[in-house]
Design a protein around this motif. Structure first.
Motif, mmCIF file in Angstrom:
data_model
loop_
_atom_site.group_PDB
_atom_site.id
_atom_site.type_symbol
_atom_site.label_atom_id
_atom_site.label_comp_id
_atom_site.label_asym_id
_atom_site.label_seq_id
_atom_site.Cartn_x
_atom_site.Cartn_y
_atom_site.Cartn_z
ATOM 1 N N SER A 178 1.350 -19.694 9.259
ATOM 2 C CA SER A 178 2.162 -20.458 10.208
ATOM 3 C C SER A 178 1.862 -21.958 10.119
ATOM 4 C CB SER A 178 1.891 -19.966 11.632
ATOM 5 O OG SER A 178 0.529 -20.143 11.956
ATOM 6 N N GLU A 179 1.055 -22.374 9.142
ATOM 7 C CA GLU A 179 0.730 -23.784 9.008
ATOM 8 C C GLU A 179 1.913 -24.550 8.407
ATOM 9 O OE1 GLU A 179 -0.981 -21.471 7.209
ATOM 10 O OE2 GLU A 179 -2.790 -21.212 8.380
ATOM 11 N N PRO A 180 2.034 -25.821 8.741
ATOM 12 C CA PRO A 180 3.077 -26.618 8.073
ATOM 13 C C PRO A 180 2.739 -26.757 6.591
ATOM 14 C CG PRO A 180 2.180 -27.780 9.984
ATOM 15 C CD PRO A 180 1.349 -26.559 9.782
ATOM 16 N N THR A 181 3.721 -26.675 5.748
ATOM 17 C CA THR A 181 3.465 -26.737 4.309
ATOM 18 C C THR A 181 3.151 -28.147 3.840
ATOM 19 O OG1 THR A 181 5.829 -26.956 3.895
ATOM 20 C CG2 THR A 181 4.899 -24.740 3.798
ATOM 21 N N THR A 182 3.525 -29.142 4.613
ATOM 22 C CA THR A 182 3.262 -30.527 4.201
ATOM 23 C C THR A 182 2.254 -31.201 5.113
ATOM 24 O OG1 THR A 182 5.124 -31.294 5.520
ATOM 25 C CG2 THR A 182 5.552 -30.793 3.198
ATOM 26 N N ALA A 183 1.383 -30.463 5.771
ATOM 27 C CA ALA A 183 0.410 -31.051 6.698
ATOM 28 C C ALA A 183 -0.577 -31.930 5.942
ATOM 29 C CB ALA A 183 -0.326 -29.954 7.443
ATOM 30 N N ARG A 184 -0.849 -33.079 6.471
ATOM 31 C CA ARG A 184 -1.808 -34.008 5.888
ATOM 32 C C ARG A 184 -2.677 -34.579 7.004
ATOM 33 N NH1 ARG A 184 -0.535 -31.806 1.934
ATOM 34 N NH2 ARG A 184 0.590 -32.598 0.167
ATOM 35 N N SER A 185 -3.892 -34.946 6.642
ATOM 36 C CA SER A 185 -4.792 -35.579 7.600
ATOM 37 C C SER A 185 -4.400 -37.045 7.758
ATOM 38 C CB SER A 185 -6.229 -35.482 7.084
ATOM 39 O OG SER A 185 -7.097 -36.174 7.936
ATOM 40 N N ALA A 186 -4.654 -37.587 8.917
ATOM 41 C CA ALA A 186 -4.324 -38.992 9.193
ATOM 42 C C ALA A 186 -5.482 -39.887 8.756
ATOM 43 C CB ALA A 186 -4.017 -39.166 10.664
ATOM 44 N N LEU A 187 -5.819 -39.842 7.467
ATOM 45 C CA LEU A 187 -6.975 -40.591 6.979
ATOM 46 C C LEU A 187 -6.763 -42.091 7.038
ATOM 47 C CD1 LEU A 187 -8.185 -38.475 3.946
ATOM 48 C CD2 LEU A 187 -9.312 -38.795 6.133
ATOM 49 N N ILE A 233 -14.616 -41.376 5.157
ATOM 50 C CA ILE A 233 -13.165 -41.503 5.044
ATOM 51 C C ILE A 233 -12.784 -42.033 3.668
ATOM 52 C CG2 ILE A 233 -11.160 -42.771 5.911
ATOM 53 C CD1 ILE A 233 -12.553 -42.684 8.684
ATOM 54 N N LEU A 234 -13.493 -43.047 3.200
ATOM 55 C CA LEU A 234 -13.202 -43.599 1.871
ATOM 56 C C LEU A 234 -13.452 -42.561 0.782
ATOM 57 C CD1 LEU A 234 -14.631 -47.199 2.237
ATOM 58 C CD2 LEU A 234 -12.230 -46.519 2.076
ATOM 59 N N ARG A 235 -14.492 -41.755 0.958
ATOM 60 C CA ARG A 235 -14.773 -40.687 -0.007
ATOM 61 C C ARG A 235 -13.623 -39.682 -0.045
ATOM 62 N NH1 ARG A 235 -17.676 -35.624 0.644
ATOM 63 N NH2 ARG A 235 -18.330 -34.927 -1.393
ATOM 64 N N HIS A 236 -13.130 -39.294 1.120
ATOM 65 C CA HIS A 236 -12.018 -38.342 1.174
ATOM 66 C C HIS A 236 -10.739 -38.945 0.598
ATOM 67 C CE1 HIS A 236 -13.856 -34.979 3.229
ATOM 68 N NE2 HIS A 236 -14.445 -35.831 4.054
ATOM 69 N N LEU A 237 -10.503 -40.218 0.831
ATOM 70 C CA LEU A 237 -9.312 -40.856 0.266
ATOM 71 C C LEU A 237 -9.392 -40.921 -1.256
ATOM 72 C CD1 LEU A 237 -8.600 -43.761 2.764
ATOM 73 C CD2 LEU A 237 -7.116 -41.841 2.246
ATOM 74 N N ARG A 238 -10.587 -41.185 -1.785
ATOM 75 C CA ARG A 238 -10.740 -41.266 -3.237
ATOM 76 C C ARG A 238 -10.624 -39.905 -3.904
ATOM 77 N NH1 ARG A 238 -15.381 -45.399 -2.494
ATOM 78 N NH2 ARG A 238 -14.213 -47.336 -2.569
ATOM 79 N N GLN A 239 -10.921 -38.831 -3.169
ATOM 80 C CA GLN A 239 -10.809 -37.496 -3.743
ATOM 81 C C GLN A 239 -9.362 -37.121 -4.012
ATOM 82 O OE1 GLN A 239 -12.752 -34.914 -0.990
ATOM 83 N NE2 GLN A 239 -14.737 -35.130 -1.972
ATOM 84 N N GLY A 240 -8.452 -37.701 -3.270
ATOM 85 C CA GLY A 240 -7.042 -37.401 -3.477
ATOM 86 C C GLY A 240 -6.633 -36.111 -2.812
ATOM 87 N N PRO A 241 -5.379 -35.710 -3.008
ATOM 88 C CA PRO A 241 -4.894 -34.485 -2.384
ATOM 89 C C PRO A 241 -5.561 -33.256 -3.013
ATOM 90 C CG PRO A 241 -3.220 -35.390 -3.811
ATOM 91 C CD PRO A 241 -4.340 -36.389 -3.762
ATOM 92 N N HIS A 242 -5.756 -32.253 -2.206
ATOM 93 C CA HIS A 242 -6.362 -31.002 -2.652
ATOM 94 C C HIS A 242 -5.283 -29.944 -2.815
ATOM 95 C CE1 HIS A 242 -10.451 -32.424 -2.077
ATOM 96 N NE2 HIS A 242 -10.027 -32.980 -0.954
ATOM 97 N N TYR A 243 -5.648 -28.881 -3.468
ATOM 98 C CA TYR A 243 -4.709 -27.788 -3.681
ATOM 99 C C TYR A 243 -4.314 -27.173 -2.349
ATOM 100 C CZ TYR A 243 -3.064 -23.106 -4.576
ATOM 101 O OH TYR A 243 -2.334 -21.943 -4.569
ATOM 102 N N GLN A 244 -3.042 -27.007 -2.165
ATOM 103 C CA GLN A 244 -2.502 -26.311 -1.001
ATOM 104 C C GLN A 244 -1.624 -25.194 -1.535
ATOM 105 O OE1 GLN A 244 -3.089 -26.968 2.284
ATOM 106 N NE2 GLN A 244 -4.602 -28.405 1.544
#
Length: 88
Positions: A5-14, A61-72
């Motif tokens: 039931s999760e949104p398919t395009t959900a993203r964190s507000a980094l 936060i910078l570390r997570h931004l540099r990691q890029g999008p993850h597999y969904q």
């Protein structure tokens, strides 16, 4: 656990967290210096600790931004049933 039931395009507000962290870092740094100059050592230490916490948060936060999008998983991956859901 994924329920389907999760949104398919959900993203964190980094990006928002990044700017809020920078804002907090600036204010905590200002508070540390201002309270140290006035002679309020307790408040200066409290602002210094807050400055440190905001700095660590900014680094994460910078570390997570540099990691890029993850597999969904896509639409073709079936949902996982919650543990209390009876399987049919």
């Amino acid at each position: 656990m994924r329920t389907g039931s999760e949104p398919t395009t959900a993203r964190s507000a980094l990006r928002m967290r990044l700017w809020l962290s920078v804002w907090g870092l600036l204010w905590a740094g200002f508070g540390t210096v201002a309270f140290a100059l006035v002679g309020r050592v307790g408040w200066a230490v409290a602002c210094g600790v807050l400055w440190l916490v905001a700095g660590v948060d900014l680094a994460m936060i910078l570390r997570h931004l540099r990691q890029g999008p993850h597999y969904q998983p896509g639409r073709n991956v079936p949902p996982y049933w919650p543990p209390d859901h009876p399987r049919t």
